[in-house]
Write a protein that holds these residues in place. Structure first.
Motif, PDB file in Angstrom:
ATOM      1  N   THR A   1       9.234   0.217   0.653  1.00 20.48           N
ATOM      2  CA  THR A   1       9.130   1.153   1.773  1.00 20.48           C
ATOM      3  C   THR A   1       7.708   1.688   1.791  1.00 20.48           C
ATOM      4  OG1 THR A   1       9.734   3.112   0.490  1.00 20.48           O
ATOM      5  CG2 THR A   1      11.551   1.833   1.471  1.00 20.48           C
ATOM      6  N   LEU A   2       7.377   2.401   2.860  1.00 22.29           N
ATOM      7  CA  LEU A   2       6.032   2.983   2.936  1.00 22.29           C
ATOM      8  C   LEU A   2       5.761   3.898   1.748  1.00 22.29           C
ATOM      9  CD1 LEU A   2       5.778   3.852   6.744  1.00 22.29           C
ATOM     10  CD2 LEU A   2       4.573   2.023   5.518  1.00 22.29           C
ATOM     11  N   GLY A   3       6.795   4.562   1.282  1.00 22.01           N
ATOM     12  CA  GLY A   3       6.615   5.512   0.191  1.00 22.01           C
ATOM     13  C   GLY A   3       6.619   4.890  -1.193  1.00 22.01           C
ATOM     14  N   THR A   4       7.171   3.673  -1.317  1.00 20.74           N
ATOM     15  CA  THR A   4       7.322   3.087  -2.654  1.00 20.74           C
ATOM     16  C   THR A   4       6.451   1.849  -2.892  1.00 20.74           C
ATOM     17  OG1 THR A   4       9.189   1.677  -1.952  1.00 20.74           O
ATOM     18  CG2 THR A   4       9.711   3.898  -2.790  1.00 20.74           C
ATOM     19  N   ILE A   5       5.701   1.402  -1.902  1.00 23.64           N
ATOM     20  CA  ILE A   5       4.981   0.133  -2.050  1.00 23.64           C
ATOM     21  C   ILE A   5       3.977   0.167  -3.201  1.00 23.64           C
ATOM     22  CG2 ILE A   5       3.291   0.778  -0.290  1.00 23.64           C
ATOM     23  CD1 ILE A   5       4.601  -2.758  -1.206  1.00 23.64           C
ATOM     24  N   ALA A   6       3.291   1.297  -3.399  1.00 22.45           N
ATOM     25  CA  ALA A   6       2.308   1.371  -4.486  1.00 22.45           C
ATOM     26  C   ALA A   6       2.993   1.167  -5.832  1.00 22.45           C
ATOM     27  CB  ALA A   6       1.578   2.718  -4.449  1.00 22.45           C
ATOM     28  N   GLN A   7       4.144   1.829  -6.030  1.00 18.63           N
ATOM     29  CA  GLN A   7       4.876   1.702  -7.282  1.00 18.63           C
ATOM     30  C   GLN A   7       5.438   0.288  -7.447  1.00 18.63           C
ATOM     31  OE1 GLN A   7       4.836   3.888  -9.584  1.00 18.63           O
ATOM     32  NE2 GLN A   7       6.256   2.913 -11.034  1.00 18.63           N
ATOM     33  N   THR A   8       5.905  -0.313  -6.340  1.00 20.50           N
ATOM     34  CA  THR A   8       6.467  -1.666  -6.386  1.00 20.50           C
ATOM     35  C   THR A   8       5.424  -2.666  -6.860  1.00 20.50           C
ATOM     36  OG1 THR A   8       8.064  -1.200  -4.630  1.00 20.50           O
ATOM     37  CG2 THR A   8       7.475  -3.513  -4.997  1.00 20.50           C
TER      38      THR A   8
ATOM     39  N   VAL B   1       5.815  -3.523   8.940  1.00 21.51           N
ATOM     40  CA  VAL B   1       6.469  -2.227   8.810  1.00 21.51           C
ATOM     41  C   VAL B   1       7.543  -2.118   9.889  1.00 21.51           C
ATOM     42  CG1 VAL B   1       6.136   0.267   8.835  1.00 21.51           C
ATOM     43  CG2 VAL B   1       4.332  -1.230   7.954  1.00 21.51           C
ATOM     44  N   GLY B   2       8.765  -1.789   9.472  1.00 25.05           N
ATOM     45  CA  GLY B   2       9.850  -1.631  10.433  1.00 25.05           C
ATOM     46  C   GLY B   2      11.162  -2.139   9.867  1.00 25.05           C
TER      47      GLY B   2
ATOM     48  N   LYS C   1       8.278   7.668   8.731  1.00 28.99           N
ATOM     49  CA  LYS C   1       9.042   8.170   7.589  1.00 28.99           C
ATOM     50  C   LYS C   1       8.726   7.364   6.337  1.00 28.99           C
ATOM     51  CE  LYS C   1      12.922   9.790  10.410  1.00 28.99           C
ATOM     52  NZ  LYS C   1      14.381   9.654  10.692  1.00 28.99           N
ATOM     53  N   PRO C   2       8.645   8.020   5.180  1.00 29.74           N
ATOM     54  CA  PRO C   2       8.334   7.308   3.931  1.00 29.74           C
ATOM     55  C   PRO C   2       9.357   6.230   3.583  1.00 29.74           C
ATOM     56  CG  PRO C   2       8.024   9.662   3.644  1.00 29.74           C
ATOM     57  CD  PRO C   2       8.696   9.485   4.973  1.00 29.74           C
ATOM     58  N   ASP C   3      10.609   6.376   4.078  1.00 25.74           N
ATOM     59  CA  ASP C   3      11.632   5.378   3.729  1.00 25.74           C
ATOM     60  C   ASP C   3      11.671   4.209   4.720  1.00 25.74           C
ATOM     61  OD1 ASP C   3      12.682   6.661   5.906  1.00 25.74           O
ATOM     62  OD2 ASP C   3      14.634   7.099   5.010  1.00 25.74           O
TER      63      ASP C   3
ATOM     64  N   LEU D   1       0.053   5.499   7.774  1.00 26.67           N
ATOM     65  CA  LEU D   1       1.211   5.488   8.674  1.00 26.67           C
ATOM     66  C   LEU D   1       2.121   6.691   8.422  1.00 26.67           C
ATOM     67  CD1 LEU D   1       2.014   1.680   8.623  1.00 26.67           C
ATOM     68  CD2 LEU D   1       1.301   3.011  10.607  1.00 26.67           C
ATOM     69  N   VAL D   2       2.321   7.040   7.153  1.00 27.10           N
ATOM     70  CA  VAL D   2       3.146   8.214   6.833  1.00 27.10           C
ATOM     71  C   VAL D   2       2.478   9.482   7.352  1.00 27.10           C
ATOM     72  CG1 VAL D   2       4.064   9.637   4.957  1.00 27.10           C
ATOM     73  CG2 VAL D   2       4.257   7.131   4.844  1.00 27.10           C
TER      74      VAL D   2
END
Length: 567
Positions: free
Chosen positions: A236-243, A263-264, A214-216, A208-209
């Motif tokens: 967020t799209l950018g932080t889900i892996a780390q979460t 997502v949204g 947007k990653p946020d 999606l990114v």
């Protein structure tokens, strides 16, 4: 006549393609329940079978199919199970005999077939092919829609897909999505609902990114949606892996579990905190031990489920006939011949014992004509009503022998033609009621209607969970349940919340070395469940106020000190 009531023909049967929803059995439609009650054969994946089989006709046998173990959950050929109420000797089908063959084979023998799928048949990968196979073979079929996981799971996660602004909603299956599909949803600013697996969420977010989101952009991920195992993470799209890594969810051998990602902006954490109605239930996910038989615990277990708990019934006593049945036989005959003015029931088991003796003699509820009937409490009264008898006396206050005595009228020779009371009860019952009735001027036939003996130990897995802290709470409804549970299964672990119905039960628990955390405000199993729910709610609020994650008691460190709290 509704489609689900169609009669199977002589030469061919009928097939119902049925949506079983995303996992919560309560989401089955009325049409689905109707179809299941008429089915001769059920064909479903194992996890779907767990949802639907309670509505199937009794006496069905399970014939598991051989299934490919090469595909992860949610991928590849469905791992089917056939439940056949007609034939109990059929051999397990081979992998070559796929669902379409199984469906048509059963239908061609003139039986009603329910082919149940997770979610909704219209969104199932294989259902359309199976419907076409039925159509080509001339097998009549119908479709009963179900709640799709892509819609039901976000609702249970507190993530609305649309609001007053009416943004677009796009549904994407990450397993089959093309580059063009990702490009289209990436260019959109609408809500995207992605069906994927836990270990593929980050890859879907990356798609999606790359496509323009947007990653946020807020993202929520829900696993085991609509069940008490549900868990949702906001990122967020950018932080889900780390979460997911920080939550120690991944890496995991369970990474192939299906999830729904939304997502949204509507999945933002701040909004979800306000709308997360399911996971914020006071006992959400708590495994609660109920030391009562399934029949006794039915309404209590339903109440616990309404608080989000997972009740586990373990019988601690078994009911057996009296060693000498002659006394009971004489008393029942006395009912018919007019020996008694009153009959007093002090338990559901007493009602059952008298009812069984009635059936043995070919009697029914009409034999109570002219006799006043008393019940010690609501559950006993309900058992009498189910027998066809409306009790004349139920305690207006405390539901106990003492409460019954407070409302019991004294014997009056002017108004009471007979001075005798029939009291069918357990062999270990207390003398409170007998002594009280005698004091009021009544003669009492105190009859042993049944014996209570200690039940057999539960399975080893249950015993280990009790002693090892696998249960979050135990509900003790009497002193005997404390003694018997400890006797047959061992003492509950010190992380387990102990809830007792009253002071006498609490005293017995403490004598067995248990710490009592919750006590019912009055001696009622339903008030006990309410008290446990209030305890859970306060516990959740305290964790939120301290900024700590909400955990279940069984998730705490073994041996950790716990604050005493009595509700």
């Amino acid at each position: 006549m509704s489609p689900t009531a169609l009669t199977a023909g002589l030469d061919h049967g009928h097939v119902t393609f049925l949506g079983a929803g995303p996992g919560d059995p309560g989401l089955l439609t009325l049409r689905a329940v109707e179809a299941l009650s008429h089915a001769d054969v059920l064909i479903a994946e194992h996890e779907v079978l767990d949802v639907i089989r309670t509505h199937a006709r009794q006496g069905v046998s399970v014939v598991p199919t051989e299934a490919s173990s090469m595909s992860p959950p949610g991928m590849g050929t469905p791992q089917l199970t056939v439940v056949d109420g007609t034939s109990t000797t059929a051999a397990a089908p081979s992998p070559a005999r796929d669902a379409a063959h199984l469906v048509m084979e059963a239908a061609r023998s003139g039986r009603r077939v329910v082919r149940a799928v997770s979610g909704d048949p219209g969104l199932d990968t294989y259902a359309a092919e199976e419907m076409l196979a039925c159509a080509s073979a001339g097998v009549p079929f119908e479709v009963v829609p179900g709640v799709a996981a892509a819609v039901g799971v976000p609702a249970y996660a507190g993530v609305p897909l649309r609001d007053a602004q009416g943004a677009d909603v796009r549904f994407v299956d990450a397993r089959t999505a093309s580059d063009r599909c990702w490009a289209e949803v990436g260019a959109s600013d609408g809500t995207v609902v992605v069906s994927t697996t836990l270990d593929s969420v980050a890859a879907a977010a990356g798609e999606l990114v790359s496509a323009g989101r947007k990653p946020d952009t807020p993202l929520s991920v829900t696993v085991a949606g609509t069940t008490t195992r549900q868990r949702t993470w906001s990122a967020t799209l950018g932080t889900i892996a780390q979460t997911l890594k920080q939550a120690k969810v991944l890496p995991s051998p369970d990474g192939g579990r299906p999830v729904i990602a939304v997502v949204g902006e509507r999945s933002a954490a701040a909004q979800r905190d306000q709308l997360s109605w399911f996971e914020s239930k006071p006992l959400f996910g708590w495994k609660v031990l109920v030391p009562r038989t399934k029949e006794q615990a039915a309404s209590l277990s339903d109440q616990l489920r309404s608080y989000g708990a997972v009740p586990h019934e373990v019988p601690t006593i078994a009911v057996e006939p009296p060693r000498t049945p002659q006394q009971m036989e004489r008393a029942v005959k006395g009912l018919v011949t007019g020996r008694y003015e009153w009959i007093a029931f002090t338990s559901v088991n007493a009602v059952k014992a008298v009812r069984e003796k009635f059936e043995e003699y070919g009697l029914d509820a009409r034999a109570f004509a002219g006799i006043k009937v008393a019940a010690v409490g609501e559950q006993t009264a309900k058992a009498l009503v189910a027998f066809g008898v409306k009790p004349d006396l139920v305690p207006s206050g405390e539901q106990s022998a003492a409460g019954l005595l407070e409302d019991w009228p004294p014997y009056d020779p002017v108004f009471d033609p007979i001075d005798r009371v029939f009291l069918p009860r357990a062999d270990i019952a207390t003398e409170t009621l007998v002594a009280g009735l005698i004091e009021l001027g009544w003669e009492v036939d105190d009859v042993t209607a049944y014996r209570t003996v200690r039940a057999s130990p539960p399975p080893a897995e249950t015993r280990e969970a009790i002693k090892g802290g696998g249960f979050d709470a135990v509900l003790f409804t009497s002193s005997s349940t404390v003694r018997n549970l400890v006797g047959i299964a061992g003492k509950p672990h010190n992380v387990t919340v102990i809830a007792c119905i009253g002071p006498a039960t609490a005293k017995t628990a403490e004598e067995h070395g248990l710490r009592v955390d919750v006590m019912a405000p009055e001696p009622s199993v339903h008030k006990l469940a309410e008290a446990l729910a209030e305890f859970g709610m306060k516990r959740r609020a305290a964790a939120a106020e301290a900024g700590d994650p909400v955990t279940r008691p069984s998730e705490r460190r073994p041996g950790a000190r716990r604050r005493r709290s009595t509700t």
